[in-house]
Design a protein around this motif. Structure first.
Motif: not given
Length: 122
Positions: A16-23
């Motif tokens: 979840l953190m990876v996904e949000k940081l990528l966005k």
């Protein structure tokens, strides 16, 4: 583009953190434990490491200690993430001892995480 390494043994939270940081326009890599984090940090040279404290094999404090000993990773800022109900003074003391930039409790809002990242990376 700034690179962030997310280290957490909780796979769902890490993803979840990876996904949000990528966005939010960060380059992101991840690791599920301290030993993997050391390898990734040396190889990828991130601009910041978000490091869970409570992990099996090697906890976040031990991982940070090893990062700060290595010439290739010692200058990388580290922010501890902790779900433990720990005394903030104790955590701040450990931050200072280990050369970390600070800590965020889990859960924190994603805005709090982004604000901390922006404060450190500019």
């Amino acid at each position: 583009m700034k690179k962030i390494l997310v280290v957490d043994d909780e796979k769902e939270l890490r993803e979840l953190m990876v996904e949000k940081l990528l966005k939010n326009n960060y380059a992101v890599s991840s690791a599920g434990d301290g030993k993997e984090a050391l390898r990734v940090a040396v190889n990828e040279q991130p601009d910041l490491i978000l490091l869970d404290v409570a992990m099996p094999i090697m906890d976040g404090y031990e991982t940070c200690q090893e990062l700060k000993k290595n010439i290739k990773t010692k200058e990388i800022p580290v922010v501890f993430l902790t779900g433990k109900d720990l005394d903030p003074q104790s955590i701040n003391r450990r931050n200072n001892e280990l050369g970390a930039c600070g800590f965020l409790p889990k859960p924190s809002t994603f805005k709090e995480l982004l604000d901390t990242i922006t404060e450190i990376l500019g």
